[in-house]
Design an enzyme around this catalytic site. Sequence first.
Site, PDB file in Angstrom:
ATOM      1  CG  HIS A   1      15.851  13.220 -21.590  1.00  0.00           C
ATOM      2  ND1 HIS A   1      16.154  11.915 -21.850  1.00  0.00           N
ATOM      3  CD2 HIS A   1      16.984  13.763 -21.062  1.00  0.00           C
ATOM      4  CE1 HIS A   1      17.406  11.658 -21.498  1.00  0.00           C
ATOM      5  NE2 HIS A   1      17.928  12.777 -21.023  1.00  0.00           N
TER       6      HIS A   1
ATOM      7  CD  GLU B   1      23.904  16.830 -18.905  1.00  0.00           C
ATOM      8  OE1 GLU B   1      22.775  16.840 -19.430  1.00  0.00           O
ATOM      9  OE2 GLU B   1      24.259  15.964 -18.074  1.00  0.00           O
TER      10      GLU B   1
ATOM     11  CG  HIS C   1      25.807  10.331 -25.565  1.00  0.00           C
ATOM     12  ND1 HIS C   1      25.982  11.689 -25.575  1.00  0.00           N
ATOM     13  CD2 HIS C   1      26.759   9.837 -24.721  1.00  0.00           C
ATOM     14  CE1 HIS C   1      26.968  12.018 -24.763  1.00  0.00           C
ATOM     15  NE2 HIS C   1      27.472  10.906 -24.243  1.00  0.00           N
TER      16      HIS C   1
ATOM     17  CD  GLU D   1      23.756  15.048 -22.078  1.00  0.00           C
ATOM     18  OE1 GLU D   1      24.186  14.154 -21.343  1.00  0.00           O
ATOM     19  OE2 GLU D   1      22.552  15.344 -22.142  1.00  0.00           O
TER      20      GLU D   1
ATOM     21  CE1 TYR E   1      30.338   8.591 -21.170  1.00  0.00           C
ATOM     22  CE2 TYR E   1      30.105   8.810 -23.556  1.00  0.00           C
ATOM     23  CZ  TYR E   1      29.812   9.245 -22.284  1.00  0.00           C
ATOM     24  OH  TYR E   1      28.987  10.324 -22.095  1.00  0.00           O
TER      25      TYR E   1
ATOM     26  CG  ASP F   1      24.129  12.847 -15.839  1.00  0.00           C
ATOM     27  OD1 ASP F   1      23.346  13.725 -15.437  1.00  0.00           O
ATOM     28  OD2 ASP F   1      24.146  12.445 -17.014  1.00  0.00           O
TER      29      ASP F   1
ATOM     30  NE  ARG G   1      26.880  12.173 -19.319  1.00  0.00           N
ATOM     31  CZ  ARG G   1      26.907  10.918 -18.888  1.00  0.00           C
ATOM     32  NH1 ARG G   1      27.563   9.982 -19.584  1.00  0.00           N
ATOM     33  NH2 ARG G   1      26.296  10.563 -17.766  1.00  0.00           N
TER      34      ARG G   1
ATOM     35  CG  ASP H   1      20.778  16.710 -17.145  1.00  0.00           C
ATOM     36  OD1 ASP H   1      21.654  16.083 -16.529  1.00  0.00           O
ATOM     37  OD2 ASP H   1      20.317  16.329 -18.244  1.00  0.00           O
TER      38      ASP H   1
ATOM     39  CG  HIS I   1      18.457  16.121 -23.018  1.00  0.00           C
ATOM     40  ND1 HIS I   1      17.929  16.847 -21.974  1.00  0.00           N
ATOM     41  CD2 HIS I   1      19.504  15.426 -22.492  1.00  0.00           C
ATOM     42  CE1 HIS I   1      18.612  16.581 -20.870  1.00  0.00           C
ATOM     43  NE2 HIS I   1      19.578  15.723 -21.158  1.00  0.00           N
TER      44      HIS I   1
ATOM     45  CG  ASP J   1      -0.215  -0.044   2.532  1.00  0.00           C
ATOM     46  OD1 ASP J   1       1.015  -0.286   2.520  1.00  0.00           O
ATOM     47  OD2 ASP J   1      -0.857   0.140   3.571  1.00  0.00           O
TER      48      ASP J   1
ATOM     49  CG  HIS K   1      21.250   5.798 -19.125  1.00  0.00           C
ATOM     50  ND1 HIS K   1      20.226   5.571 -20.019  1.00  0.00           N
ATOM     51  CD2 HIS K   1      21.716   7.037 -19.411  1.00  0.00           C
ATOM     52  CE1 HIS K   1      20.070   6.627 -20.803  1.00  0.00           C
ATOM     53  NE2 HIS K   1      20.977   7.532 -20.448  1.00  0.00           N
TER      54      HIS K   1
END
Length: 431
Positions: free
Chosen positions: A354, A400, A343, A377, A381, A253, A398, A264, A347, A34, A236
């Site tokens: 996003h 960003e 990538h 960004e 890698y 990130d 990365r 972001d 965005h 619940d 991710h």
Amino acid sequence: MYQSHAERRTRLMQQMGEGIAILPTAPEVVRNADSHYPYRADSHFLYLTGFAEPEAVLVLDAGAGKSILFCREKNLEREVWEGFRFGPDGAREAFGFDEAWPLAELDIRLPDLLSGQKSLWWNVGRQPAFDVRVNGWLDAVRQRYRSGEQPPALYHDLLVLLDEMRMIKDAGERATLRRAGQISAQGHIQAMRATRPGMMEYQVEAEILHTFIRNGARYPSYESIVAGGANACTLHYAANNARLNDGDLLLIDAGCELNGYAGDITRTFPVNGKFSPAQRDVYEIVLAAELAGIAAVKPGAVWNEPGDAALRILVQGMLDLKLLDGSVDGVIESGAFRQFYMHGIGHMIGLDVHDVGQRKQGGQWRTYQPGMCTTIEPGLYIRPAPNVPAALHNIGIRIEDDVLVTETGHEVYTADVPKEIDAIEILMQGV
């Protein structure tokens, strides 16, 4: 207080021209037993109403220029358990609706509101259970054919209009996004100050979340990525449960959500506070790519220009590092760069991290306009592979930032977090 939301409703009805729009907020979702997931209203609904309670539906009658909210009734007993409710009267007064009715009357009133309308606008397919209810209201009108009543004959996707509206942020949205960016930046700064070899990734995540909440942002805008060493090569990564080792990099990130608007930011820095020569070489390439991408964001620029500018620098860097052979143009044409950069450049960002909006119109890249907000960004890698020098194994970087398109250029409103190598090392040394 919510004048901007009322103005958006008016603009939307003007674009509709005629007909009726129906927009439900997001449903509550059970996590287990619940217990529910923390409730977050639908972003399109928030954009038009500012009303954050669950179980609500907005109806816009474009012909009459009227906005109607259906929401939960006041219930003092339930408020003891669950907290304050506006109720229809309170919501109408506080949020500027023309009418507000109890949600329990939705099935009774909607057929009357639909009858005689030429067109119906709604977010068809987004909530299948709600689509069933809409079809039920339409059928109820059809059953009145002997009285000469007819349902709308034309159906339109409401989100086509809303997505375009949301792409251009107004002054209030820009202010909220700036503040979300500032709070997000403070979280990253605290992470840099706190990180030491031997810590767990989740301990650094705790520093970030504590900073967000302490500054008034109750939740992150997405699941934070705190990725040390090889974990940074998983785009991710979200486990955040590994130990941070001396000599590794840490990629974070993370961004906060403030009043529905997202921050972001990504930064990558050495766990021990000092970049190694190999780490420095890769980092400088990614930073140069990010700066080139940001520089290309300006009114009138074509949407893909920042990505193209960043990609050329990244590919030249791959060649310089002996990761790939050939020419910049040849590598781009072949797609070989995707081994290390898989990538896009970024965005849109706003009520969704996003955010909504089509990047192409009529098959052509659209241009940037003042009020648009995007991330930039780029990253590299470098997983172990036969063509990868050992010194570069498991380096994931990365960088960003969030960038607002202004009337004269752009504004990097997440710039409070250091990203130059010297500035990062000084901050981590506590100087």
